[in-house]
Design a protein around this motif. Structure first.
Motif, short mmCIF file in Angstrom:
data_model
loop_
_atom_site.label_atom_id
_atom_site.label_comp_id
_atom_site.label_asym_id
_atom_site.label_seq_id
_atom_site.Cartn_x
_atom_site.Cartn_y
_atom_site.Cartn_z
N MET A 1 0.81 -1.20 0.00
CA MET A 1 0.00 0.00 0.00
C MET A 1 0.86 1.27 0.00
SD MET A 1 -2.89 -0.31 -0.53
CE MET A 1 -4.47 -0.92 -0.38
N GLU A 2 2.02 1.19 0.58
CA GLU A 2 2.91 2.34 0.61
C GLU A 2 3.32 2.76 -0.81
OE1 GLU A 2 4.52 5.47 2.38
OE2 GLU A 2 3.48 3.90 3.49
N LYS A 3 3.57 1.78 -1.65
CA LYS A 3 3.95 2.08 -3.04
C LYS A 3 2.80 2.76 -3.77
CE LYS A 3 5.81 0.20 -7.23
NZ LYS A 3 7.17 0.39 -7.55
N LEU A 4 1.59 2.33 -3.50
CA LEU A 4 0.41 2.92 -4.13
C LEU A 4 0.25 4.38 -3.69
CD1 LEU A 4 -1.80 2.10 -6.07
CD2 LEU A 4 -3.19 1.44 -4.14
N LYS A 5 0.46 4.65 -2.42
CA LYS A 5 0.40 6.03 -1.94
C LYS A 5 1.45 6.89 -2.62
CE LYS A 5 -1.29 5.29 2.76
NZ LYS A 5 -0.94 5.42 4.18
N HIS A 6 2.65 6.33 -2.76
CA HIS A 6 3.74 7.04 -3.41
C HIS A 6 3.40 7.35 -4.86
CE1 HIS A 6 7.80 8.29 -4.35
NE2 HIS A 6 7.86 7.40 -5.32
N LEU A 7 2.80 6.41 -5.55
CA LEU A 7 2.42 6.62 -6.96
C LEU A 7 1.34 7.69 -7.09
CD1 LEU A 7 2.41 2.94 -8.26
CD2 LEU A 7 4.02 4.75 -8.88
N VAL A 40 4.33 11.03 -20.59
CA VAL A 40 4.82 9.65 -20.54
C VAL A 40 4.92 9.18 -19.10
CG1 VAL A 40 6.83 8.19 -20.97
CG2 VAL A 40 5.99 9.70 -22.76
N ARG A 41 5.46 10.02 -18.21
CA ARG A 41 5.56 9.64 -16.80
C ARG A 41 4.18 9.38 -16.20
NH1 ARG A 41 9.34 14.19 -14.54
NH2 ARG A 41 10.99 14.01 -16.06
N LEU A 42 3.21 10.23 -16.53
CA LEU A 42 1.86 10.03 -16.01
C LEU A 42 1.25 8.72 -16.50
CD1 LEU A 42 0.31 13.60 -16.19
CD2 LEU A 42 0.61 12.20 -14.15
N VAL A 43 1.46 8.40 -17.76
CA VAL A 43 0.94 7.14 -18.30
C VAL A 43 1.59 5.95 -17.59
CG1 VAL A 43 0.89 5.68 -20.36
CG2 VAL A 43 0.29 8.08 -20.54
N LEU A 44 2.90 6.00 -17.39
CA LEU A 44 3.59 4.90 -16.70
C LEU A 44 3.10 4.76 -15.26
CD1 LEU A 44 7.21 5.38 -18.06
CD2 LEU A 44 5.59 3.57 -18.64
N ILE A 45 2.88 5.87 -14.59
CA ILE A 45 2.38 5.83 -13.21
C ILE A 45 0.98 5.23 -13.19
CG2 ILE A 45 1.57 7.28 -11.31
CD1 ILE A 45 4.02 9.09 -11.88
N ASN A 46 0.13 5.64 -14.13
CA ASN A 46 -1.22 5.07 -14.20
C ASN A 46 -1.18 3.57 -14.46
OD1 ASN A 46 -2.76 7.34 -13.65
ND2 ASN A 46 -2.76 8.00 -15.78
N MET A 47 -0.26 3.13 -15.29
CA MET A 47 -0.13 1.70 -15.57
C MET A 47 0.30 0.95 -14.31
SD MET A 47 1.59 1.84 -19.37
CE MET A 47 2.00 0.11 -19.40
N GLN A 48 1.22 1.51 -13.55
CA GLN A 48 1.67 0.87 -12.31
C GLN A 48 0.53 0.81 -11.30
OE1 GLN A 48 5.05 3.30 -11.26
NE2 GLN A 48 6.48 1.84 -12.17
N ILE A 49 -0.24 1.88 -11.20
CA ILE A 49 -1.38 1.90 -10.27
C ILE A 49 -2.39 0.82 -10.65
CG2 ILE A 49 -3.40 3.25 -9.55
CD1 ILE A 49 -1.56 5.76 -9.69
#
Length: 59
Positions: A1-7, A40-49
């Protein structure tokens, strides 16, 4: 969950300047390159989320 908060924090931090950038700028300008990089960074973050949320749903 910590990673999700960070993203989500990263996403919010990137969306603020994204709203102020000119979306009609040419990609051969400095502002256009910065816009593309942030996008691009936003798309990658959305994919990780999405990946984290899918993994959590399977558990």
């Amino acid at each position: 969950m910590e990673k999700l908060k960070h993203l989500f924090t990263q996403k919010a931090r990137l969306q603020a300047p994204m709203e102020m950038m000119d979306t009609n700028t040419h990609f051969d300008s400095e502002e256009g390159r910065r816009y593309a990089q942030v996008l691009v960074r936003l798309v990658l973050i959305n994919m990780q989320i999405e990946e984290i949320e899918k993994e959590a749903a399977h558990k």
